[in-house]
Design a protein around this motif. Structure first.
Motif, PDB file in Angstrom:
ATOM      1  N   GLY A   1      47.888 -57.271  -7.995  1.00 49.87           N
ATOM      2  CA  GLY A   1      47.395 -57.381  -6.625  1.00 49.87           C
ATOM      3  C   GLY A   1      46.538 -58.593  -6.376  1.00 49.87           C
ATOM      4  O   GLY A   1      46.344 -59.009  -5.255  1.00 49.87           O
ATOM      5  N   ALA A   2      46.018 -59.175  -7.444  1.00 45.70           N
ATOM      6  CA  ALA A   2      45.217 -60.403  -7.382  1.00 45.70           C
ATOM      7  C   ALA A   2      44.161 -60.359  -6.288  1.00 45.70           C
ATOM      8  O   ALA A   2      43.894 -61.338  -5.626  1.00 45.70           O
ATOM      9  N   GLY A   3      43.581 -59.192  -6.068  1.00 48.88           N
ATOM     10  CA  GLY A   3      42.503 -59.067  -5.091  1.00 48.88           C
ATOM     11  C   GLY A   3      42.931 -59.164  -3.643  1.00 48.88           C
ATOM     12  O   GLY A   3      42.093 -59.316  -2.759  1.00 48.88           O
ATOM     13  N   ASP A   4      44.228 -59.100  -3.370  1.00 54.83           N
ATOM     14  CA  ASP A   4      44.703 -59.179  -1.993  1.00 54.83           C
ATOM     15  C   ASP A   4      44.251 -57.935  -1.226  1.00 54.83           C
ATOM     16  O   ASP A   4      44.611 -56.818  -1.583  1.00 54.83           O
ATOM     17  N   PRO A   5      43.455 -58.095  -0.185  1.00 53.36           N
ATOM     18  CA  PRO A   5      42.937 -56.935   0.546  1.00 53.36           C
ATOM     19  C   PRO A   5      44.008 -56.164   1.318  1.00 53.36           C
ATOM     20  O   PRO A   5      43.769 -55.041   1.752  1.00 53.36           O
ATOM     21  N   LEU A   6      45.193 -56.741   1.484  1.00 58.00           N
ATOM     22  CA  LEU A   6      46.242 -56.087   2.255  1.00 58.00           C
ATOM     23  C   LEU A   6      47.185 -55.233   1.418  1.00 58.00           C
ATOM     24  O   LEU A   6      48.084 -54.591   1.961  1.00 58.00           O
ATOM     25  N   VAL A   7      46.993 -55.207   0.096  1.00 63.56           N
ATOM     26  CA  VAL A   7      47.893 -54.440  -0.774  1.00 63.56           C
ATOM     27  C   VAL A   7      47.866 -52.957  -0.422  1.00 63.56           C
ATOM     28  O   VAL A   7      48.912 -52.328  -0.266  1.00 63.56           O
TER      29      VAL A   7
ATOM     30  N   MET B   1      43.717 -53.409 -10.625  1.00 60.07           N
ATOM     31  CA  MET B   1      44.651 -52.740  -9.745  1.00 60.07           C
ATOM     32  C   MET B   1      46.058 -52.963 -10.298  1.00 60.07           C
ATOM     33  O   MET B   1      46.387 -54.052 -10.751  1.00 60.07           O
ATOM     34  N   ARG B   2      46.864 -51.930 -10.273  1.00 60.20           N
ATOM     35  CA  ARG B   2      48.252 -52.015 -10.726  1.00 60.20           C
ATOM     36  C   ARG B   2      49.152 -51.550  -9.599  1.00 60.20           C
ATOM     37  O   ARG B   2      48.934 -50.492  -9.016  1.00 60.20           O
ATOM     38  N   ILE B   3      50.179 -52.340  -9.274  1.00 54.19           N
ATOM     39  CA  ILE B   3      51.078 -52.058  -8.158  1.00 54.19           C
ATOM     40  C   ILE B   3      52.483 -51.823  -8.688  1.00 54.19           C
ATOM     41  O   ILE B   3      52.963 -52.581  -9.537  1.00 54.19           O
ATOM     42  N   SER B   4      53.140 -50.802  -8.159  1.00 52.43           N
ATOM     43  CA  SER B   4      54.539 -50.581  -8.516  1.00 52.43           C
ATOM     44  C   SER B   4      55.287 -50.029  -7.308  1.00 52.43           C
ATOM     45  O   SER B   4      54.693 -49.432  -6.407  1.00 52.43           O
ATOM     46  N   ILE B   5      56.592 -50.256  -7.299  1.00 48.19           N
ATOM     47  CA  ILE B   5      57.462 -49.748  -6.245  1.00 48.19           C
ATOM     48  C   ILE B   5      58.524 -48.888  -6.903  1.00 48.19           C
ATOM     49  O   ILE B   5      59.196 -49.328  -7.836  1.00 48.19           O
ATOM     50  N   ASP B   6      58.674 -47.666  -6.428  1.00 43.35           N
ATOM     51  CA  ASP B   6      59.703 -46.767  -6.946  1.00 43.35           C
ATOM     52  C   ASP B   6      61.031 -47.189  -6.329  1.00 43.35           C
ATOM     53  O   ASP B   6      61.279 -46.956  -5.141  1.00 43.35           O
ATOM     54  N   GLU B   7      61.870 -47.788  -7.133  1.00 40.25           N
ATOM     55  CA  GLU B   7      63.141 -48.319  -6.639  1.00 40.25           C
ATOM     56  C   GLU B   7      64.110 -47.225  -6.210  1.00 40.25           C
ATOM     57  O   GLU B   7      65.067 -47.483  -5.478  1.00 40.25           O
ATOM     58  N   HIS B   8      63.860 -45.990  -6.642  1.00 45.12           N
ATOM     59  CA  HIS B   8      64.720 -44.873  -6.246  1.00 45.12           C
ATOM     60  C   HIS B   8      64.309 -44.286  -4.897  1.00 45.12           C
ATOM     61  O   HIS B   8      65.069 -43.532  -4.299  1.00 45.12           O
ATOM     62  N   VAL B   9      63.135 -44.657  -4.433  1.00 43.26           N
ATOM     63  CA  VAL B   9      62.618 -44.154  -3.160  1.00 43.26           C
ATOM     64  C   VAL B   9      62.696 -45.217  -2.063  1.00 43.26           C
ATOM     65  O   VAL B   9      62.957 -44.898  -0.914  1.00 43.26           O
TER      66      VAL B   9
END
Length: 63
Positions: free
Chosen positions: A41-47, A1-9
């Motif tokens: 995400g390290a397997g975090d179910p809340l991601v 799983m790969r997580i990212s946050i759009d800093e412009h949004v």
């Protein structure tokens, strides 16, 4: 799983950090950020729930 946050949004609502504090935080300006080393995400179910909770859909979860 790969997580990212759009800093412009991101508007800094903080729902990600409230929902999944093991993966998300807020930076010094109050915007959402992924904690260093937790980009997978390290397997975090809340991601995925945190991504759904974002009022502007600034979080992308691949995988």
């Amino acid at each position: 799983m790969r997580i990212s946050i759009d800093e412009h949004v991101c508007i800094g609502a903080g729902q990600c950090a409230l929902t999944s504090p093991q993966v998300f935080t807020q930076d010094e300006d109050g915007f959402g950020a992924v904690l260093t080393g937790r980009e997978d995400g390290a397997g975090d179910p809340l991601v995925k729930e945190a991504a759904r909770a974002c009022p502007v859909q600034a979080i992308t979860v691949d995988g």
